[in-house]
Design a protein around this motif. Structure first.
Motif, mmCIF file in Angstrom:
data_model
loop_
_atom_site.group_PDB
_atom_site.id
_atom_site.type_symbol
_atom_site.label_atom_id
_atom_site.label_comp_id
_atom_site.label_asym_id
_atom_site.label_seq_id
_atom_site.Cartn_x
_atom_site.Cartn_y
_atom_site.Cartn_z
ATOM 1 N N PRO A 152 0.812 -1.222 0.000
ATOM 2 C CA PRO A 152 0.000 0.000 0.000
ATOM 3 C C PRO A 152 0.847 1.275 0.000
ATOM 4 O O PRO A 152 0.510 2.239 -0.689
ATOM 5 C CB PRO A 152 -0.818 -0.107 1.285
ATOM 6 C CG PRO A 152 -0.860 -1.561 1.602
ATOM 7 C CD PRO A 152 0.386 -2.170 1.056
ATOM 8 N N GLU A 153 1.942 1.274 0.767
ATOM 9 C CA GLU A 153 2.772 2.489 0.851
ATOM 10 C C GLU A 153 3.371 2.821 -0.520
ATOM 11 O O GLU A 153 3.406 3.973 -0.928
ATOM 12 C CB GLU A 153 3.889 2.316 1.888
ATOM 13 C CG GLU A 153 3.417 2.299 3.330
ATOM 14 C CD GLU A 153 2.647 1.034 3.710
ATOM 15 O OE1 GLU A 153 2.813 -0.004 3.015
ATOM 16 O OE2 GLU A 153 1.866 1.074 4.679
ATOM 17 N N GLU A 154 3.817 1.808 -1.215
ATOM 18 C CA GLU A 154 4.396 2.004 -2.556
ATOM 19 C C GLU A 154 3.303 2.509 -3.514
ATOM 20 O O GLU A 154 3.522 3.422 -4.313
ATOM 21 C CB GLU A 154 4.965 0.660 -3.049
ATOM 22 C CG GLU A 154 5.323 0.630 -4.528
ATOM 23 C CD GLU A 154 6.813 0.769 -4.790
ATOM 24 O OE1 GLU A 154 7.589 0.724 -3.823
ATOM 25 O OE2 GLU A 154 7.174 0.931 -5.972
ATOM 26 N N ARG A 155 2.121 1.941 -3.377
ATOM 27 C CA ARG A 155 1.024 2.353 -4.262
ATOM 28 C C ARG A 155 0.622 3.802 -3.970
ATOM 29 O O ARG A 155 0.348 4.572 -4.887
ATOM 30 C CB ARG A 155 -0.160 1.405 -4.107
ATOM 31 C CG ARG A 155 0.180 0.002 -4.608
ATOM 32 C CD ARG A 155 -1.019 -0.869 -4.781
ATOM 33 N NE ARG A 155 -1.589 -1.345 -3.536
ATOM 34 C CZ ARG A 155 -2.795 -1.037 -3.083
ATOM 35 N NH1 ARG A 155 -3.587 -0.264 -3.782
ATOM 36 N NH2 ARG A 155 -3.221 -1.518 -1.944
ATOM 37 N N ALA A 156 0.603 4.162 -2.676
ATOM 38 C CA ALA A 156 0.244 5.547 -2.304
ATOM 39 C C ALA A 156 1.283 6.524 -2.852
ATOM 40 O O ALA A 156 0.939 7.608 -3.319
ATOM 41 C CB ALA A 156 0.135 5.679 -0.791
ATOM 42 N N ARG A 157 2.541 6.123 -2.818
ATOM 43 C CA ARG A 157 3.593 7.007 -3.360
ATOM 44 C C ARG A 157 3.380 7.214 -4.860
ATOM 45 O O ARG A 157 3.443 8.318 -5.370
ATOM 46 C CB ARG A 157 4.977 6.404 -3.117
ATOM 47 C CG ARG A 157 5.619 6.861 -1.816
ATOM 48 C CD ARG A 157 7.111 6.519 -1.785
ATOM 49 N NE ARG A 157 7.379 5.104 -1.923
ATOM 50 C CZ ARG A 157 7.321 4.222 -0.922
ATOM 51 N NH1 ARG A 157 6.993 4.628 0.295
ATOM 52 N NH2 ARG A 157 7.581 2.948 -1.136
ATOM 53 N N ASP A 171 0.026 14.945 -0.949
ATOM 54 C CA ASP A 171 -0.007 14.491 0.427
ATOM 55 C C ASP A 171 -0.110 12.959 0.448
ATOM 56 O O ASP A 171 -1.187 12.386 0.320
ATOM 57 C CB ASP A 171 -1.222 15.134 1.119
ATOM 58 C CG ASP A 171 -1.310 14.739 2.586
ATOM 59 O OD1 ASP A 171 -0.628 13.773 2.983
ATOM 60 O OD2 ASP A 171 -2.057 15.398 3.319
ATOM 61 N N VAL A 172 1.046 12.296 0.627
ATOM 62 C CA VAL A 172 1.081 10.828 0.541
ATOM 63 C C VAL A 172 0.186 10.186 1.605
ATOM 64 O O VAL A 172 -0.506 9.207 1.338
ATOM 65 C CB VAL A 172 2.527 10.287 0.665
ATOM 66 C CG1 VAL A 172 2.554 8.773 0.548
ATOM 67 C CG2 VAL A 172 3.418 10.883 -0.406
ATOM 68 N N GLY A 173 0.183 10.768 2.823
ATOM 69 C CA GLY A 173 -0.630 10.214 3.911
ATOM 70 C C GLY A 173 -2.110 10.211 3.554
ATOM 71 O O GLY A 173 -2.805 9.205 3.730
ATOM 72 N N ALA A 174 -2.584 11.341 3.013
ATOM 73 C CA ALA A 174 -4.000 11.439 2.638
ATOM 74 C C ALA A 174 -4.311 10.483 1.499
ATOM 75 O O ALA A 174 -5.356 9.820 1.482
ATOM 76 C CB ALA A 174 -4.328 12.873 2.230
ATOM 77 N N VAL A 175 -3.384 10.389 0.549
ATOM 78 C CA VAL A 175 -3.590 9.492 -0.593
ATOM 79 C C VAL A 175 -3.638 8.042 -0.107
ATOM 80 O O VAL A 175 -4.489 7.256 -0.540
ATOM 81 C CB VAL A 175 -2.473 9.674 -1.657
ATOM 82 C CG1 VAL A 175 -2.571 8.612 -2.737
ATOM 83 C CG2 VAL A 175 -2.570 11.057 -2.291
ATOM 84 N N LEU A 176 -2.749 7.702 0.840
ATOM 85 C CA LEU A 176 -2.718 6.335 1.380
ATOM 86 C C LEU A 176 -4.050 5.982 2.028
ATOM 87 O O LEU A 176 -4.613 4.912 1.793
ATOM 88 C CB LEU A 176 -1.567 6.198 2.388
ATOM 89 C CG LEU A 176 -1.424 4.839 3.099
ATOM 90 C CD1 LEU A 176 -1.187 3.711 2.103
ATOM 91 C CD2 LEU A 176 -0.281 4.866 4.108
#
Ligand code: DC
Length: 232
Positions: A152-157, A171-176
């Protein structure tokens, strides 16, 4: 499905690399046509918003499906569409569509409508089709099924880098969080949830180069004689 036609099904969660991989596989062949099945769900969502149809009201959405005309065509070896003569263009990538598309994609009449459209695309020729249910529901008989995944972290990035380009925020956190919410919705819906199709090859692309993933698929196609060695 026509015997001469090959369908490559590429399924997986959002931002797992499906689009890039599918486009490259198609480009590496002589005549495969790329299909982004999610863009059709986005198109229906776009049309609902445009017509003021409440995306949670299945009856209203169904009425819209009955009266609208989604016309398919091929351009630059990709399937595209117009809805009632209009190409929605990049509007299907905007925030309004993004927020409502999972709601639309969860409704049975919408799935029936889109699955039918996707199946008719075999008339255009061999396809590389990306989505969530291509190997499980749309073309369950194809021998070429891939389930792409990434952490998931890679996908959010990856997704936040895309959004940054189109909307100027990253905003990676919001996207994640949004991505996890949407994955959950896609995986738990009653109709055609995201699932690994029977016989699909699972590829976790975390830390893997796109080209490596593309090669896995091209090697399979070559080994099966679906593309000649010289094509890739
Ligand atoms: O791949 P995408 O993000 O453009 O997909 C948009 C939405 O459509 C997403 O909520 C998943 C859904 N979808 C689906 O349910 N089945 C498909 N074959 C493709 C997409």
């Amino acid at each position: 499905m026509n015997k001469e036609i090959t369908v490559v099904a590429v399924d997986g969660p959002s931002a797992s690399g499906k689009s890039t991989v599918s486009r490259r596989v198609a480009a590496a062949t002589k005549d495969f046509i790329y299909v982004d099945s999610g863009s059709l769900y986005r198109g229906v969502t776009w049309k609902c918003i445009r017509e003021g149809v409440d995306v949670r009201d299945t009856q209203e959405v169904t009425n819209l499906l009955i009266r609208m005309n989604m016309e398919l065509f091929v351009e630059n070896r990709a399937v595209r569409y117009r809805i009632d003569g209009v190409d929605p263009g990049q509007e299907i990538r905007g925030a309004a569509v993004r927020e409502s598309v999972a709601e639309i994609a969860a409704q049975q009449p919408v799935r029936v409508y889109i699955v039918e459209k996707l199946r008719t695309m075999a008339a255009f020729g061999s396809l590389v089709m990306e989505g969530r249910d291509i190997g499980s529901v749309v073309f369950p008989d194809t021998p070429f099924k891939y389930y792409l995944d990434a952490d998931p972290e890679e996908r959010a990035r990856r997704r936040s880098a895309e959004i940054k380009v189109s909307e100027g925020t990253d905003d990676v956190g919001a996207v994640l969080n949004a991505l996890k919410r949407r994955d959950r919705k896609d995986a738990t819906r009653a109709t055609s949830p995201l699932q690994i199709a029977l016989g699909a090859k699972i590829i976790n692309s975390t830390g893997m180069g796109i080209e490596e993933v593309v090669q896995v698929i091209l090697d399979d196609l070559r080994a099966a004689g679906a593309i000649p060695p010289a094509e890739a």
